[in-house]
Design an enzyme around this catalytic site. Structure first.
Site, mmCIF file in Angstrom:
data_model
loop_
_atom_site.group_PDB
_atom_site.id
_atom_site.type_symbol
_atom_site.label_atom_id
_atom_site.label_comp_id
_atom_site.label_asym_id
_atom_site.label_seq_id
_atom_site.Cartn_x
_atom_site.Cartn_y
_atom_site.Cartn_z
ATOM 1 N N LEU A 156 44.290 3.027 3.068
ATOM 2 C CA LEU A 156 44.522 4.415 3.482
ATOM 3 C C LEU A 156 45.616 5.052 2.634
ATOM 4 O O LEU A 156 45.875 6.234 2.723
ATOM 5 C CB LEU A 156 44.908 4.451 4.958
ATOM 6 C CG LEU A 156 43.909 3.738 5.890
ATOM 7 C CD1 LEU A 156 44.437 3.694 7.313
ATOM 8 C CD2 LEU A 156 42.551 4.417 5.848
ATOM 9 N N ARG A 157 46.289 4.222 1.826
ATOM 10 C CA ARG A 157 47.273 4.688 0.845
ATOM 11 C C ARG A 157 48.572 5.205 1.454
ATOM 12 O O ARG A 157 49.403 5.764 0.739
ATOM 13 C CB ARG A 157 46.682 5.739 -0.082
ATOM 14 C CG ARG A 157 45.560 5.211 -0.977
ATOM 15 C CD ARG A 157 45.971 3.998 -1.760
ATOM 16 N NE ARG A 157 45.187 3.820 -2.982
ATOM 17 C CZ ARG A 157 45.385 2.842 -3.846
ATOM 18 N NH1 ARG A 157 46.327 1.943 -3.613
ATOM 19 N NH2 ARG A 157 44.662 2.728 -4.930
ATOM 20 N N ASP A 170 36.121 -2.469 0.755
ATOM 21 C CA ASP A 170 37.233 -2.619 -0.195
ATOM 22 C C ASP A 170 37.650 -1.241 -0.721
ATOM 23 O O ASP A 170 37.954 -1.069 -1.904
ATOM 24 C CB ASP A 170 36.859 -3.559 -1.340
ATOM 25 C CG ASP A 170 38.095 -4.104 -2.051
ATOM 26 O OD1 ASP A 170 39.180 -4.096 -1.439
ATOM 27 O OD2 ASP A 170 37.987 -4.517 -3.223
#
Lengths: 320, 430
Positions: B67-68, B309
């Site tokens: 999700l950064r 991924d």
């Protein structure tokens, strides 16, 4: 692999020279033919033709190289082009960003042709994908991937001394793994119809599944040189000599250095080539480098004509 | 959150747990399935969803979606990626700890869970860092991290080079029966590599990552898992030899699970073409033979689950020579159609294929098996199994637009996603 060949335009004409792989033999032969016509120019008192007059050639070197850059510069100037040399020092963090940014900036200055050298495989492809229509990219060496003009000048040399490619046995000796020259030579040789291409190297310097490129693999150099017509030596980089790839330059020379004794296994009229710069006493004995079978200096002379040919064909000034 | 009453009519119900496929209504109340198949007398829905032609199944569980946040908000942020998840029919996801800073402190995990909860979309289960800062030296406070909401512990793609630390980490995790999720890759054998060490890397002059980088690490992990009894999950298998090792280990009674990324089920080294940086993935795309073995392992159950991924990468980080381009690809919105494609290509019923993205990942996460059964949470995905769409940047909600599947026509498109009985995603057909 459904993407169209990035080197050819929709009419099948050469628009970039990025690699010798995937080019039809007719285009390779046309480059060699055109180079032949330029050799006479290079021998003249006034060594200039106006084929690229008004065109701007940017030598864009992200990796230092005096020799290759100089030959491109001479080739462009003999075609009357304006030449701008840029050696771009790069740090690994900013390299890529500056790559496309630099190219965009230079394109805005109306460059017609980029001659690119970069330490990363695929850099020339990346640039070719991003330049505007009508701008041509020549790969002057990208990482381990390709060095097509070197391979073409080698092909010119072979044709000059040996004639028909279809009757030759050629050996490429040395650091195949890290060599863009070797890869481009292999593709050019197999495309031009050489029936037997051998690669000779210790297993640490051979890439995986190299035989899939259409070559046979030899570890014993003396046996590998048996009856070959052409011996193409590769440069061994200093940093590879003492480590996990090779124990020492001396031991490498023992097994893979080209000596008169090993060369005697080849055909008596075999020629010896090297892309330079040579490591005498590492990959080649001086007696061979300076010997009667060596064509290493003519290679350099042909290199300028071949680069003139590539540039003029790309610029559309010569019908291949 | 007070979920209303919803009735879904006409859908083909596919229950991966039982393997059943049938047509009927779904009645939802208080966030749960009230009835499955049969209408409920006197049920007065607040909303009716006409779902003729659609398939209804439990929402997907994705074992790896980046999700950064925190730290890489310029690549993507929680809003965009959570929205991408539900657009892909994903109702539960695991985010790996390779954020900046890494998820190695309870506060970071709590904040992430809090932020995710505030968006009321997919359920987010962070994977805690196994070692502090993912440095591979000191263990994290696994008990506290578990309390904060971590589902298991792992290193993401950071190498754990010290086998003694790995042994200790497994022993410690086994003490409390925490899961240890590891991507098998020997750091020294993979050093410098960017592509499968095979024909394509040779042709393109790219530094190779040998299969041995996976098998050597796998052997170490499997031996230590046997010694410690740790509950190990193996992430992102890439090679035929790796699948064989796992198959043997399981045949000998070892309790390990494993997953594969959806891209590796469909692509191989050949897809690198002329240095397509979208195919720069971790682990590398390997040979066609490896891909065939991954698919066979998936079909026979050696490989339990498929994950997206999901790794949003910004354009600047991809517009570089192949080796310098940041690895990874967007994937949340492609997971379902890629699973469906695999099912069609292998002639498998949807129910069986969907197990790999529902039942099995839930088991690996230690969650109850998602099912279409009365009383189960109404985390649902309704998709049109025949809708074809083209993968284009504009078709993706994720901030990451880079994927090797750009330009592909995929079949299967999510129409509605429900989490805890709420419609969190609805798309118009077309």
């Amino acid at each position: 692999m459904t993407a169209p060949n990035p080197q050819l335009d929709s009419h099948g004409r050469l628009c970039h020279l990025l690699t010798t792989e995937g080019l039809p033999a007719s285009i390779l032969q046309a480059i060699l033919d055109t180079a032949g016509s330029f050799l006479t120019v290079n021998a003249r008192e006034v060594k200039k033709v106006p084929l690229l007059r008004g065109k701007s050639v940017f030598n864009l070197f992200f990796e230092p190289s005096t020799r290759t850059r100089t030959t491109f510069e001479i080739a462009a100037k003999r075609l009357s082009a304006d030449v701008v040399n840029l050696t771009v020092a790069t740090s690994s963090q900013t390299k890529g960003e500056t790559l496309l940014d630099t190219v965009a900036n230079l394109s805005a200055m109306h460059a017609d042709m980029f001659v690119v050298r970069h330490s990363q495989s695929g850099a020339a492809h990346l640039i070719a994908r991003h330049v505007g229509a009508g701008i041509h990219v020549i790969n002057a060496g990208d990482g381990r991937h390709a060095h097509p003009t070197q391979a073409l000048l080698d092909m010119y040399t072979i044709r000059h001394y040996k004639g028909d490619f279809r009757r030759l046995r050629v050996a490429i000796v040395g650091d195949i793994l890290h060599s863009r020259v070797a890869r481009s030579e292999i593709h050019a040789l197999t495309t031009l119809g050489v029936p037997e291409v051998r690669v000779i190297a210790p297993r640490t310097l051979l890439p995986m599944q190299v035989e899939r490129l259409g070559v046979s693999v030899w570890q014993d150099m003396a046996r590998g040189l048996e009856d070959v017509d052409v011996v193409m030596m590769l440069r061994l980089q200093n940093e590879r000599m003492n480590g996990a790839l090779l124990p020492s330059a001396q031991e490498y020379f023992r097994a893979y250095g080209l000596t008169p004794e090993k060369l005697a296994r080849a055909r008596p009229d075999a020629i010896v080539m090297h892309p330079g710069p040579m490591n005498r006493g590492v990959e080649i004995d001086s007696a061979v480098a300076d010997g009667r079978q060596s064509v290493i200096l003519p290679q350099v002379t042909f290199g300028i004509a071949v680069r003139m040919a590539v540039m003029s064909i790309l610029a559309g000034q010569v019908e291949p | 959150m007070s979920a209303g009453r919803i009735e879904i009519r006409g859908a083909t119900l596919v229950d991966p747990l039982s393997g059943r496929e049938w047509t009927g209504v779904l009645c939802i109340e208080d966030g749960r399935l009230l009835s499955v198949g049969e209408p409920v007398a006197g049920f007065r829905p607040d909303r009716i969803i006409e779902a003729h032609g659609l398939v209804a199944c439990p929402g997907l569980l994705d074992l790896c979606a980046r999700l950064r946040e925190p730290g890489y908000e310029y690549k993507a942020h929680l809003e965009s990626e959570m929205s991408a998840a539900v657009a892909g029919g994903v109702t539960t996801l695991v985010c790996p700890p390779d954020t900046d800073p890494p998820l190695d402190e309870p506060g970071l995990v709590e904040m992430l869970k809090y932020r995710a909860r505030g968006l009321s979309q997919a359920n987010v289960y962070p994977l805690g860092a196994l070692t502090r800062g993912l440095q591979g030296q000191r263990l994290t406070e696994m008990a506290e991290l578990t309390e904060a909401g971590c589902v298991a512990f792992g290193q993401a793609d950071a190498p754990l080079q010290d086998a003694q630390v790995l042994l200790r980490a497994m022993q410690y995790a086994a003490t409390f029966d925490y899961g240890v999720w590891l991507r098998p890759q020997d750091a020294s054998l993979a050093r410098g590599g960017v592509a499968h060490d095979g024909e394509v890397a040779t042709r393109l002059g790219l530094a190779g990552i040998p299969v041995a980088a996976e098998t050597v690490a796998l052997s170490t992990i499997l031996l230590l898992a046997r010694d410690t009894g740790a509950r190990v999950h193996l992430c992102r298998l890439s090679s035929a030899a790796g699948v064989d090792l796992v198959r043997q280990a399981r045949a000998s009674g070892l309790r390990v699970t494993c997953d594969v990324a959806a891209a590796h089920v469909h692509l191989s080294e050949m897809d690198l073409g002329y240095f397509d940086a979208n195919c720069h993935l971790i682990p590398p795309l390997r040979s066609g033979r490896d891909r065939a073995a991954l698919r066979a392992g998936l079909a026979d159950g050696t490989i339990d689950a498929v994950c997206s991924d999901h790794t949003p990468v910004d354009d600047d980080a991809k517009q570089l020579p192949f080796a310098e381009a940041e690895p990874g690809a967007t994937g949340l919105e492609l997971l379902l159609p890629l699973i469906l494609q695999w099912a069609r290509e292998e002639g498998l019923p949807f129910a069986l294929a969907l197990r790999r993205v529902t039942t099995e990942p839930a088991r690996i996460m230690g969650l109850p098996a998602p099912a279409l059964a009365p009383g189960a949470p109404a985390d649902l995905c309704l998709f049109d199994p025949l809708a074809a769409w083209q993968v284009q940047p504009g078709a993706l909600r994720s901030q990451g637009k880079n994927t090797p599947f750009l330009g592909w026509e995929l079949v299967g498109q999510v129409r509605y996603t429900l989490v805890a009985g709420e419609v969190v995603y609805a798309s118009a057909p077309g």
